[in-house]
Design a protein around this motif. Sequence first.
Motif, PDB file in Angstrom:
ATOM      1  N   HIS A   1     -12.731  10.640   9.257  1.00  0.00           N
ATOM      2  CA  HIS A   1     -13.040   9.828   8.076  1.00  0.00           C
ATOM      3  C   HIS A   1     -12.980  10.679   6.802  1.00  0.00           C
ATOM      4  O   HIS A   1     -12.513  10.217   5.759  1.00  0.00           O
ATOM      5  N   GLN A   2     -13.437  11.921   6.887  1.00  0.00           N
ATOM      6  CA  GLN A   2     -13.402  12.791   5.710  1.00  0.00           C
ATOM      7  C   GLN A   2     -11.973  13.210   5.367  1.00  0.00           C
ATOM      8  O   GLN A   2     -11.646  13.390   4.193  1.00  0.00           O
ATOM      9  N   MET A   3     -11.117  13.373   6.373  1.00  0.00           N
ATOM     10  CA  MET A   3      -9.715  13.665   6.095  1.00  0.00           C
ATOM     11  C   MET A   3      -9.067  12.492   5.354  1.00  0.00           C
ATOM     12  O   MET A   3      -8.267  12.682   4.430  1.00  0.00           O
ATOM     13  N   ARG A   4      -9.427  11.281   5.750  1.00  0.00           N
ATOM     14  CA  ARG A   4      -8.910  10.107   5.026  1.00  0.00           C
ATOM     15  C   ARG A   4      -9.473  10.071   3.606  1.00  0.00           C
ATOM     16  O   ARG A   4      -8.787   9.608   2.678  1.00  0.00           O
ATOM     17  N   GLN A   5     -10.690  10.535   3.430  1.00  0.00           N
ATOM     18  CA  GLN A   5     -11.286  10.590   2.096  1.00  0.00           C
ATOM     19  C   GLN A   5     -10.489  11.551   1.203  1.00  0.00           C
ATOM     20  O   GLN A   5     -10.256  11.270   0.026  1.00  0.00           O
ATOM     21  N   ILE A   6     -10.065  12.680   1.775  1.00  0.00           N
ATOM     22  CA  ILE A   6      -9.232  13.619   1.007  1.00  0.00           C
ATOM     23  C   ILE A   6      -7.930  12.929   0.611  1.00  0.00           C
ATOM     24  O   ILE A   6      -7.477  13.033  -0.540  1.00  0.00           O
ATOM     25  N   ALA A   7      -7.313  12.220   1.566  1.00  0.00           N
ATOM     26  CA  ALA A   7      -6.057  11.527   1.282  1.00  0.00           C
ATOM     27  C   ALA A   7      -6.231  10.485   0.177  1.00  0.00           C
ATOM     28  O   ALA A   7      -5.378  10.355  -0.699  1.00  0.00           O
ATOM     29  N   ARG A   8      -7.350   9.759   0.222  1.00  0.00           N
ATOM     30  CA  ARG A   8      -7.600   8.765  -0.845  1.00  0.00           C
ATOM     31  C   ARG A   8      -7.747   9.464  -2.196  1.00  0.00           C
ATOM     32  O   ARG A   8      -7.246   8.988  -3.204  1.00  0.00           O
ATOM     33  N   GLY A   9      -8.446  10.588  -2.208  1.00  0.00           N
ATOM     34  CA  GLY A   9      -8.619  11.317  -3.470  1.00  0.00           C
ATOM     35  C   GLY A   9      -7.300  11.816  -4.030  1.00  0.00           C
ATOM     36  O   GLY A   9      -7.073  11.774  -5.240  1.00  0.00           O
ATOM     37  N   VAL A  10      -6.431  12.247  -3.160  1.00  0.00           N
ATOM     38  CA  VAL A  10      -5.130  12.729  -3.597  1.00  0.00           C
ATOM     39  C   VAL A  10      -4.268  11.587  -4.127  1.00  0.00           C
ATOM     40  O   VAL A  10      -3.595  11.709  -5.144  1.00  0.00           O
ATOM     41  N   LYS A  11      -4.313  10.434  -3.467  1.00  0.00           N
ATOM     42  CA  LYS A  11      -3.471   9.305  -3.885  1.00  0.00           C
ATOM     43  C   LYS A  11      -3.969   8.665  -5.175  1.00  0.00           C
ATOM     44  O   LYS A  11      -3.185   8.122  -5.943  1.00  0.00           O
ATOM     45  N   ILE A  12      -5.279   8.742  -5.415  1.00  0.00           N
ATOM     46  CA  ILE A  12      -5.837   8.166  -6.631  1.00  0.00           C
ATOM     47  C   ILE A  12      -5.461   9.011  -7.846  1.00  0.00           C
ATOM     48  O   ILE A  12      -5.300   8.523  -8.951  1.00  0.00           O
ATOM     49  N   ALA A  13      -5.307  10.313  -7.602  1.00  0.00           N
ATOM     50  CA  ALA A  13      -5.062  11.244  -8.710  1.00  0.00           C
ATOM     51  C   ALA A  13      -3.830  10.867  -9.517  1.00  0.00           C
ATOM     52  O   ALA A  13      -2.904  10.284  -9.016  1.00  0.00           O
TER      53      ALA A  13
ATOM     54  N   LYS B   1       0.824  -1.210   0.000  1.00  0.00           N
ATOM     55  CA  LYS B   1       0.000   0.000   0.000  1.00  0.00           C
ATOM     56  C   LYS B   1       0.857   1.259   0.000  1.00  0.00           C
ATOM     57  O   LYS B   1       0.616   2.197  -0.771  1.00  0.00           O
ATOM     58  N   VAL B   2       1.890   1.268   0.836  1.00  0.00           N
ATOM     59  CA  VAL B   2       2.752   2.438   0.934  1.00  0.00           C
ATOM     60  C   VAL B   2       3.541   2.648  -0.349  1.00  0.00           C
ATOM     61  O   VAL B   2       3.605   3.755  -0.889  1.00  0.00           O
ATOM     62  N   ARG B   3       4.137   1.575  -0.865  1.00  0.00           N
ATOM     63  CA  ARG B   3       4.952   1.710  -2.078  1.00  0.00           C
ATOM     64  C   ARG B   3       4.101   2.145  -3.270  1.00  0.00           C
ATOM     65  O   ARG B   3       4.533   2.980  -4.079  1.00  0.00           O
ATOM     66  N   ALA B   4       2.904   1.604  -3.387  1.00  0.00           N
ATOM     67  CA  ALA B   4       2.020   2.010  -4.484  1.00  0.00           C
ATOM     68  C   ALA B   4       1.680   3.494  -4.378  1.00  0.00           C
ATOM     69  O   ALA B   4       1.646   4.213  -5.388  1.00  0.00           O
ATOM     70  N   ALA B   5       1.455   3.968  -3.143  1.00  0.00           N
ATOM     71  CA  ALA B   5       1.167   5.390  -2.952  1.00  0.00           C
ATOM     72  C   ALA B   5       2.386   6.239  -3.287  1.00  0.00           C
ATOM     73  O   ALA B   5       2.272   7.299  -3.919  1.00  0.00           O
ATOM     74  N   GLN B   6       3.562   5.795  -2.882  1.00  0.00           N
ATOM     75  CA  GLN B   6       4.793   6.530  -3.178  1.00  0.00           C
ATOM     76  C   GLN B   6       5.014   6.666  -4.682  1.00  0.00           C
ATOM     77  O   GLN B   6       5.455   7.705  -5.172  1.00  0.00           O
ATOM     78  N   LEU B   7       4.711   5.595  -5.400  1.00  0.00           N
ATOM     79  CA  LEU B   7       4.960   5.579  -6.844  1.00  0.00           C
ATOM     80  C   LEU B   7       3.744   6.023  -7.653  1.00  0.00           C
ATOM     81  O   LEU B   7       3.775   5.971  -8.882  1.00  0.00           O
ATOM     82  N   GLN B   8       2.669   6.424  -6.944  1.00  0.00           N
ATOM     83  CA  GLN B   8       1.443   6.874  -7.609  1.00  0.00           C
ATOM     84  C   GLN B   8       0.914   5.801  -8.560  1.00  0.00           C
ATOM     85  O   GLN B   8       0.557   6.066  -9.708  1.00  0.00           O
ATOM     86  N   THR B   9       0.891   4.573  -8.058  1.00  0.00           N
ATOM     87  CA  THR B   9       0.440   3.421  -8.824  1.00  0.00           C
ATOM     88  C   THR B   9      -0.761   2.798  -8.132  1.00  0.00           C
ATOM     89  O   THR B   9      -0.782   2.693  -6.906  1.00  0.00           O
ATOM     90  N   ASP B  10      -1.750   2.379  -8.891  1.00  0.00           N
ATOM     91  CA  ASP B  10      -2.888   1.698  -8.305  1.00  0.00           C
ATOM     92  C   ASP B  10      -2.443   0.341  -7.776  1.00  0.00           C
ATOM     93  O   ASP B  10      -1.679  -0.378  -8.429  1.00  0.00           O
ATOM     94  N   MET B  11      -2.922  -0.029  -6.601  1.00  0.00           N
ATOM     95  CA  MET B  11      -2.498  -1.292  -5.989  1.00  0.00           C
ATOM     96  C   MET B  11      -2.823  -2.490  -6.863  1.00  0.00           C
ATOM     97  O   MET B  11      -2.038  -3.442  -6.955  1.00  0.00           O
ATOM     98  N   GLN B  12      -3.975  -2.478  -7.526  1.00  0.00           N
ATOM     99  CA  GLN B  12      -4.329  -3.639  -8.342  1.00  0.00           C
ATOM    100  C   GLN B  12      -3.379  -3.771  -9.533  1.00  0.00           C
ATOM    101  O   GLN B  12      -3.042  -4.881  -9.955  1.00  0.00           O
ATOM    102  N   ASP B  13      -2.884  -2.639 -10.057  1.00  0.00           N
ATOM    103  CA  ASP B  13      -1.911  -2.694 -11.143  1.00  0.00           C
ATOM    104  C   ASP B  13      -0.567  -3.206 -10.637  1.00  0.00           C
ATOM    105  O   ASP B  13       0.141  -3.928 -11.351  1.00  0.00           O
ATOM    106  N   ALA B  14      -0.223  -2.816  -9.406  1.00  0.00           N
ATOM    107  CA  ALA B  14       1.031  -3.298  -8.817  1.00  0.00           C
ATOM    108  C   ALA B  14       0.997  -4.814  -8.629  1.00  0.00           C
ATOM    109  O   ALA B  14       1.960  -5.521  -8.956  1.00  0.00           O
ATOM    110  N   VAL B  15      -0.121  -5.337  -8.108  1.00  0.00           N
ATOM    111  CA  VAL B  15      -0.242  -6.777  -7.900  1.00  0.00           C
ATOM    112  C   VAL B  15      -0.205  -7.511  -9.242  1.00  0.00           C
ATOM    113  O   VAL B  15       0.468  -8.547  -9.381  1.00  0.00           O
ATOM    114  N   ALA B  16      -0.921  -6.976 -10.210  1.00  0.00           N
ATOM    115  CA  ALA B  16      -0.927  -7.615 -11.535  1.00  0.00           C
ATOM    116  C   ALA B  16       0.482  -7.647 -12.128  1.00  0.00           C
ATOM    117  O   ALA B  16       0.914  -8.656 -12.702  1.00  0.00           O
TER     118      ALA B  16
END
Length: 381
Positions: free
Chosen positions: A369-381, A26-41
Amino acid sequence: MSSPNSGAEREKLVSKLPAHLQQALKVRAAQLQTDMQDAVASGIQAWRDCPDELPAVNTAGADSFGTYLPEGLYEDFKADCRHRGVSYIQGLAQSVVLWLADNPAGSQGITRRIVVCNQKGGVGKTAVSAGLAEALAEDGLRVLLVDYDPQGHLTHQLGLTAIPAGEESLITHMLHRELVKQPLLDLTVAIEGNRFGGRLRILPAAFDAFLLDSGLTMFRGPRHAALERAIAPLEEHFDVIVVDSPPSLGLAMDAALTFGRQRDEEKPGASGLIIPVEAEDTSAQAYGMLIQQIDSLSRDFDISIEQLGLVVNKFDSRRGYIATSSLDKWKSLGTPPVLAVVPDVKEQREAVRKQRPLLDYAPDCEQSHQMRQIARGVKIA
């Protein structure tokens, strides 16, 4: 088991994976701005292509893990596991370890920079800056909070004291580099809290920042790049830098906006602006003024400054039509998107009074929970 993922040509993988590998992934995917499912694949494909026998991974105590793989890959992976005589759990663990080895943390190259800004006071820039940084650190990233506001609300709310005038600070490193005696990293302070694991630090505010605009007026170098030059030595130590900006449209804000620009070879959506707003009319007027400054700076220096999203803060539907209709207008913009709607409830005020990080003081409240929602939105971008 495999089940179709509706709306995409993917299939769901349900297996188990050791908790430490799940966290590292999870951390490495966020660092590299990569979706976790793409990393696993990618890891599974590399595992299938690897001709060598891989060392066994200790999977004792593995927890449930699910993701989505391109259609057909899961069946091919299971067939390879049977052929190699390893369990699906072992094969998945080896795949993740292989992906982590092939994608080291330093390969992202550019530290992400998020500037929380709005020249209108009272919209909650400080609360959003802190909450976003806390959520990112909670999720395993190394995060630096920069209190760039001379009022020092962020510094005070986290139980620290602003750097007195005349002492070495971020402002010294921006304007008077000849007077610098210590690395800027030495001025940062760790934010306590078990949820952050020592990964969250703050660069406190400085009283000298009240004179920053006038100092930049006389600055001999490129004024708009002064903040970036000062913070550059810190970037290698952090995955994300979050800047709490002053309520200003002056030269100091130009430097902050430039710091958050998209750099060469940086992915779109990696760095940029988070803009807290309120569900009322004056907030919309202030947003228009900020957009004018962004557009002017972008044209003058031929740079791209991306708005990552809006945060509608301190929302209370009981305020009636103005609040609800304003929220609808913010959402209707589409671009930038509304990343979260943060309610106006008591936990944030209590955390400020106790000088504790919100996600440490009240980790399960709606604001957290909403602060985590912001973080998820930023990491997905």
